[in-house]
Design a protein around this motif. Structure first.
Motif, mmCIF file in Angstrom:
data_model
loop_
_atom_site.group_PDB
_atom_site.id
_atom_site.type_symbol
_atom_site.label_atom_id
_atom_site.label_comp_id
_atom_site.label_asym_id
_atom_site.label_seq_id
_atom_site.Cartn_x
_atom_site.Cartn_y
_atom_site.Cartn_z
ATOM 1 N N ILE A 73 42.093 -57.934 -14.118
ATOM 2 C CA ILE A 73 41.002 -57.622 -15.049
ATOM 3 C C ILE A 73 39.932 -58.693 -14.884
ATOM 4 O O ILE A 73 40.201 -59.882 -15.072
ATOM 5 C CB ILE A 73 41.494 -57.560 -16.509
ATOM 6 C CG1 ILE A 73 42.595 -56.494 -16.650
ATOM 7 C CG2 ILE A 73 40.319 -57.283 -17.450
ATOM 8 C CD1 ILE A 73 43.273 -56.478 -18.005
ATOM 9 N N ASP A 74 38.738 -58.250 -14.508
ATOM 10 C CA ASP A 74 37.593 -59.149 -14.343
ATOM 11 C C ASP A 74 36.606 -58.935 -15.482
ATOM 12 O O ASP A 74 36.648 -57.907 -16.171
ATOM 13 C CB ASP A 74 36.847 -58.855 -13.032
ATOM 14 C CG ASP A 74 37.633 -59.210 -11.778
ATOM 15 O OD1 ASP A 74 38.751 -59.758 -11.887
ATOM 16 O OD2 ASP A 74 37.109 -58.923 -10.678
ATOM 17 N N VAL A 75 35.715 -59.877 -15.642
ATOM 18 C CA VAL A 75 34.621 -59.767 -16.603
ATOM 19 C C VAL A 75 33.319 -60.035 -15.861
ATOM 20 O O VAL A 75 33.254 -60.935 -15.015
ATOM 21 C CB VAL A 75 34.787 -60.781 -17.764
ATOM 22 C CG1 VAL A 75 33.526 -60.861 -18.617
ATOM 23 C CG2 VAL A 75 35.989 -60.418 -18.628
ATOM 24 N N PHE B 149 39.958 -53.746 -13.086
ATOM 25 C CA PHE B 149 39.413 -53.239 -14.345
ATOM 26 C C PHE B 149 38.373 -54.258 -14.777
ATOM 27 O O PHE B 149 38.671 -55.456 -14.838
ATOM 28 C CB PHE B 149 40.525 -53.105 -15.389
ATOM 29 C CG PHE B 149 41.604 -52.167 -14.952
ATOM 30 C CD1 PHE B 149 41.522 -50.814 -15.237
ATOM 31 C CD2 PHE B 149 42.696 -52.625 -14.221
ATOM 32 C CE1 PHE B 149 42.514 -49.932 -14.812
ATOM 33 C CE2 PHE B 149 43.686 -51.759 -13.789
ATOM 34 C CZ PHE B 149 43.594 -50.405 -14.094
ATOM 35 N N ILE B 150 37.163 -53.790 -15.065
ATOM 36 C CA ILE B 150 36.059 -54.720 -15.312
ATOM 37 C C ILE B 150 35.436 -54.458 -16.675
ATOM 38 O O ILE B 150 34.980 -53.349 -16.960
ATOM 39 C CB ILE B 150 34.985 -54.598 -14.213
ATOM 40 C CG1 ILE B 150 35.620 -54.882 -12.843
ATOM 41 C CG2 ILE B 150 33.824 -55.555 -14.480
ATOM 42 C CD1 ILE B 150 35.060 -54.088 -11.724
ATOM 43 N N GLU B 151 35.419 -55.491 -17.493
ATOM 44 C CA GLU B 151 34.745 -55.465 -18.785
ATOM 45 C C GLU B 151 33.376 -56.103 -18.585
ATOM 46 O O GLU B 151 33.265 -57.212 -18.043
ATOM 47 C CB GLU B 151 35.554 -56.244 -19.822
ATOM 48 C CG GLU B 151 34.904 -56.340 -21.170
ATOM 49 C CD GLU B 151 34.844 -55.010 -21.926
ATOM 50 O OE1 GLU B 151 34.171 -55.010 -22.972
ATOM 51 O OE2 GLU B 151 35.438 -54.006 -21.505
ATOM 52 N N SER C 153 28.088 -67.055 -25.588
ATOM 53 C CA SER C 153 27.832 -66.401 -24.308
ATOM 54 C C SER C 153 28.506 -65.030 -24.273
ATOM 55 O O SER C 153 29.381 -64.741 -25.094
ATOM 56 C CB SER C 153 28.372 -67.277 -23.172
ATOM 57 O OG SER C 153 29.783 -67.304 -23.227
ATOM 58 N N PRO C 154 28.117 -64.188 -23.318
ATOM 59 C CA PRO C 154 28.749 -62.869 -23.230
ATOM 60 C C PRO C 154 30.273 -62.947 -23.105
ATOM 61 O O PRO C 154 31.000 -62.245 -23.805
ATOM 62 C CB PRO C 154 28.122 -62.252 -21.979
ATOM 63 C CG PRO C 154 26.805 -62.931 -21.837
ATOM 64 C CD PRO C 154 27.035 -64.336 -22.325
ATOM 65 N N GLU C 155 30.744 -63.828 -22.223
ATOM 66 C CA GLU C 155 32.193 -63.911 -22.014
ATOM 67 C C GLU C 155 32.944 -64.443 -23.230
ATOM 68 O O GLU C 155 34.111 -64.109 -23.441
ATOM 69 C CB GLU C 155 32.532 -64.705 -20.745
ATOM 70 C CG GLU C 155 31.987 -66.097 -20.670
ATOM 71 C CD GLU C 155 30.588 -66.217 -20.072
ATOM 72 O OE1 GLU C 155 30.310 -67.282 -19.495
ATOM 73 O OE2 GLU C 155 29.755 -65.292 -20.204
ATOM 74 N N GLU C 156 32.274 -65.235 -24.040
ATOM 75 C CA GLU C 156 32.914 -65.752 -25.260
ATOM 76 C C GLU C 156 33.120 -64.660 -26.306
ATOM 77 O O GLU C 156 33.877 -64.847 -27.249
ATOM 78 C CB GLU C 156 32.077 -66.886 -25.857
ATOM 79 C CG GLU C 156 32.111 -68.148 -25.036
ATOM 80 C CD GLU C 156 31.141 -69.207 -25.535
ATOM 81 O OE1 GLU C 156 31.451 -70.396 -25.348
ATOM 82 O OE2 GLU C 156 30.083 -68.864 -26.102
ATOM 83 N N SER C 157 32.459 -63.521 -26.126
ATOM 84 C CA SER C 157 32.581 -62.442 -27.111
ATOM 85 C C SER C 157 33.836 -61.593 -26.910
ATOM 86 O O SER C 157 34.102 -60.686 -27.695
ATOM 87 C CB SER C 157 31.337 -61.544 -27.070
ATOM 88 O OG SER C 157 31.309 -60.790 -25.871
ATOM 89 N N GLU D 278 27.219 -63.143 -13.935
ATOM 90 C CA GLU D 278 28.333 -63.891 -13.370
ATOM 91 C C GLU D 278 29.594 -63.050 -13.393
ATOM 92 O O GLU D 278 29.901 -62.400 -14.405
ATOM 93 C CB GLU D 278 28.544 -65.164 -14.179
ATOM 94 C CG GLU D 278 29.654 -66.038 -13.654
ATOM 95 C CD GLU D 278 29.810 -67.337 -14.445
ATOM 96 O OE1 GLU D 278 30.832 -68.004 -14.240
ATOM 97 O OE2 GLU D 278 28.926 -67.690 -15.244
ATOM 98 N N LEU D 279 30.304 -63.072 -12.303
ATOM 99 C CA LEU D 279 31.598 -62.412 -12.182
ATOM 100 C C LEU D 279 32.688 -63.428 -12.444
ATOM 101 O O LEU D 279 32.717 -64.497 -11.822
ATOM 102 C CB LEU D 279 31.759 -61.819 -10.777
ATOM 103 C CG LEU D 279 33.141 -61.293 -10.417
ATOM 104 C CD1 LEU D 279 33.519 -60.092 -11.303
ATOM 105 C CD2 LEU D 279 33.191 -60.908 -8.942
ATOM 106 N N ILE D 280 33.587 -63.113 -13.348
ATOM 107 C CA ILE D 280 34.732 -63.969 -13.642
ATOM 108 C C ILE D 280 35.982 -63.179 -13.244
ATOM 109 O O ILE D 280 36.390 -62.249 -13.944
ATOM 110 C CB ILE D 280 34.770 -64.369 -15.129
ATOM 111 C CG1 ILE D 280 33.450 -65.032 -15.514
ATOM 112 C CG2 ILE D 280 35.964 -65.291 -15.404
ATOM 113 C CD1 ILE D 280 33.187 -65.064 -16.992
ATOM 114 N N GLU D 281 36.533 -63.516 -12.082
ATOM 115 C CA GLU D 281 37.698 -62.794 -11.586
ATOM 116 C C GLU D 281 38.941 -63.197 -12.354
ATOM 117 O O GLU D 281 39.099 -64.353 -12.745
ATOM 118 C CB GLU D 281 37.902 -63.081 -10.092
ATOM 119 C CG GLU D 281 36.850 -62.426 -9.221
ATOM 120 C CD GLU D 281 37.168 -62.546 -7.743
ATOM 121 O OE1 GLU D 281 38.318 -62.870 -7.377
ATOM 122 O OE2 GLU D 281 36.249 -62.311 -6.943
#
Length: 119
Positions: free
Chosen positions: A95-97, A49-51, A62-66, A112-115
């Motif tokens: 769940i990845d981002v 599942f990818i956000e 940053s995007p991931e901090e949101s 960037e992919l954060i697995e």
């Protein structure tokens, strides 16, 4: 470009990025009563599942901090619903981002992919 348009562009760029890394996209913008997830894919032996988070400015982080703790909970709940209502799924899931940053001309300045970003 409106905020929603930026999000749509980010999701398209993320999909292309993931496909190049061996992800097979199953669904996009899956919605259920509990919420939604941007991309559902298979990667190797896992259901993923990818956000996707896209930003044009780092003024507010940053995007991931949101991704708030509440959003993380919602993603877990949506993933559980999907797994309950769909059959023949891989037993392993995560769940990845994908974090996407765009410049003023809507070109990728970082992707960037954060697995396993949401445990």
């Amino acid at each position: 470009m409106r905020r929603r348009d930026t999000g749509i562009l980010g999701e398209k760029l993320a999909g292309d990025f993931l496909k190049k890394r061996g992800y097979r996209i199953w669904e996009t913008n899956y919605r259920c009563p509990e919420g939604e997830v941007d991309i559902i894919a298979r990667h190797e032996d896992s259901l993923v599942f990818i956000e996707v988070r896209t930003k044009k400015s780092l003024e507010f982080g940053s995007p991931e901090e949101s991704i708030t703790p509440a959003k993380m909970d919602k993603l877990r709940t949506v993933a559980a619903r999907y797994r309950q209502t769909h059959h023949d799924l891989p037993p392993s899931w995560r769940i990845d981002v994908v974090a996407v940053e765009l410049d003023k001309r809507d070109n990728i300045s970082r992707i960037e992919l954060i697995e396993n970003a949401v445990g």
